[in-house]
Design a protein around this motif. Structure first.
Motif, mmCIF file in Angstrom:
data_model
loop_
_atom_site.group_PDB
_atom_site.id
_atom_site.type_symbol
_atom_site.label_atom_id
_atom_site.label_comp_id
_atom_site.label_asym_id
_atom_site.label_seq_id
_atom_site.Cartn_x
_atom_site.Cartn_y
_atom_site.Cartn_z
ATOM 1 N N UNK A 181 40.393 -2.499 -33.251
ATOM 2 C CA UNK A 181 40.876 -1.696 -32.126
ATOM 3 C C UNK A 181 42.062 -2.412 -31.504
ATOM 4 N N UNK A 182 42.955 -1.646 -30.893
ATOM 5 C CA UNK A 182 44.120 -2.234 -30.235
ATOM 6 C C UNK A 182 43.825 -2.236 -28.737
ATOM 7 N N UNK A 183 43.837 -3.442 -28.156
ATOM 8 C CA UNK A 183 43.546 -3.579 -26.724
ATOM 9 C C UNK A 183 44.564 -4.532 -26.088
ATOM 10 N N UNK A 184 44.719 -4.491 -24.761
ATOM 11 C CA UNK A 184 45.643 -5.416 -24.097
ATOM 12 C C UNK A 184 45.253 -6.879 -24.347
ATOM 13 N N UNK A 185 46.259 -7.732 -24.395
ATOM 14 C CA UNK A 185 46.041 -9.140 -24.731
ATOM 15 C C UNK A 185 45.078 -9.832 -23.770
ATOM 16 N N UNK A 186 45.231 -9.599 -22.464
ATOM 17 C CA UNK A 186 44.372 -10.291 -21.500
ATOM 18 C C UNK A 186 42.904 -9.903 -21.656
ATOM 19 N N UNK A 187 42.632 -8.640 -21.972
ATOM 20 C CA UNK A 187 41.251 -8.198 -22.190
ATOM 21 C C UNK A 187 40.692 -8.841 -23.458
ATOM 22 N N UNK A 188 41.525 -8.920 -24.503
ATOM 23 C CA UNK A 188 41.078 -9.535 -25.755
ATOM 24 C C UNK A 188 40.761 -11.012 -25.566
ATOM 25 N N UNK A 189 41.590 -11.722 -24.767
ATOM 26 C CA UNK A 189 41.367 -13.152 -24.544
ATOM 27 C C UNK A 189 40.087 -13.381 -23.733
ATOM 28 N N UNK A 190 39.792 -12.476 -22.797
ATOM 29 C CA UNK A 190 38.555 -12.606 -22.019
ATOM 30 C C UNK A 190 37.335 -12.336 -22.883
ATOM 31 N N UNK A 191 37.467 -11.402 -23.813
ATOM 32 C CA UNK A 191 36.348 -11.013 -24.670
ATOM 33 C C UNK A 191 35.952 -12.139 -25.609
ATOM 34 N N UNK A 192 36.916 -12.956 -26.030
ATOM 35 C CA UNK A 192 36.747 -14.035 -27.034
ATOM 36 C C UNK A 192 36.020 -13.500 -28.253
ATOM 37 N N UNK A 193 34.918 -14.130 -28.680
ATOM 38 C CA UNK A 193 34.228 -13.648 -29.885
ATOM 39 C C UNK A 193 32.900 -12.998 -29.547
ATOM 40 N N UNK A 194 32.852 -12.306 -28.393
ATOM 41 C CA UNK A 194 31.621 -11.617 -27.985
ATOM 42 C C UNK A 194 31.693 -10.158 -28.424
ATOM 43 N N UNK A 195 30.536 -9.600 -28.713
ATOM 44 C CA UNK A 195 30.430 -8.192 -29.109
ATOM 45 C C UNK A 195 30.098 -7.395 -27.857
ATOM 46 N N UNK A 196 31.121 -6.706 -27.302
ATOM 47 C CA UNK A 196 30.888 -5.938 -26.055
ATOM 48 C C UNK A 196 31.123 -4.461 -26.282
#
Length: 196
Positions: A181-196
């Protein structure tokens, strides 16, 4: 004059000396407890007035006692691991620019650049293992291309994210188009390697 055993006399003298040292230490401890705040202020003043001298002494002491310092640090880290990790994480969040500059300086060194290459190669290897071969390669490349186009058109930073991370803690996903999926960079960095 009565006959004295010289060995016994030496032993008695040692015992008296040891008792006097212990008594002196006990008196010093008692005095320190009574005047603790005053002593701490004296130490702080001395350290601030003699900063270079104190720094040189600490450096010299650290070099002489490397093993004991390393042991102490290892034990302290083992006892306070979660607290230290959360403190470091919080510091990086609060001081993003400083953290980025420190990371950039480290990556400029030989060791840092090697580590960065090793991480990148490990990620590529995981992606290769998590893909289903060349069958969906074109579709996967299209997702990355769409992300690049979105970045250029909007001027914002976007990243391609794995919905189910390929290196997750409990579950690992695949490197296939329907898991991207394509998401904003800041959201991706917060998500790290978690499955949300």
């Amino acid at each position: 004059m009565p006959y004295k055993d010289p060995e016994r006399a030496k032993q008695n003298a040692k015992e008296r000396y040891q008792k006097s040292i212990e008594a002196r230490k006990a008196k010093m401890r008692e005095d320190y407890q009574k005047n603790k705040e005053k002593r701490l202020l004296q130490v702080k003043k001395y350290v601030s007035d003699n900063a270079e001298k104190v720094a040189a002494y600490r450096k010299k002491w650290g070099e002489v006692n490397k093993d004991s310092v390393a042991d102490y640090k290892r034990e302290y880290y083992a006892e306070n691991k979660s607290k230290l990790i959360s403190k470091a994480t919080q510091y990086r969040r609060d001081n993003r620019e400083i953290s980025k500059s420190i990371q950039a300086k480290y990556e400029a060194t030989e060791k840092g650049s090697l580590l960065k290459k090793a991480r990148r190669n490990a990620r590529r290897k995981r992606e290769k293992l998590a893909s289903l071969g060349r069958k969906f390669h074109k579709d996967t490349v299209k997702v990355y291309h769409s992300c690049a186009v979105m970045c250029q058109v909007t001027g914002s930073k976007y990243e391609v994210d794995h919905i189910v991370p390929i290196m997750g803690v409990n579950v690992s996903g695949l490197h296939v188009p329907w898991n991207l999926q394509i998401i904003p960079q800041d959201i991706n960095r917060k998500k790290t390697n978690k499955w949300t």
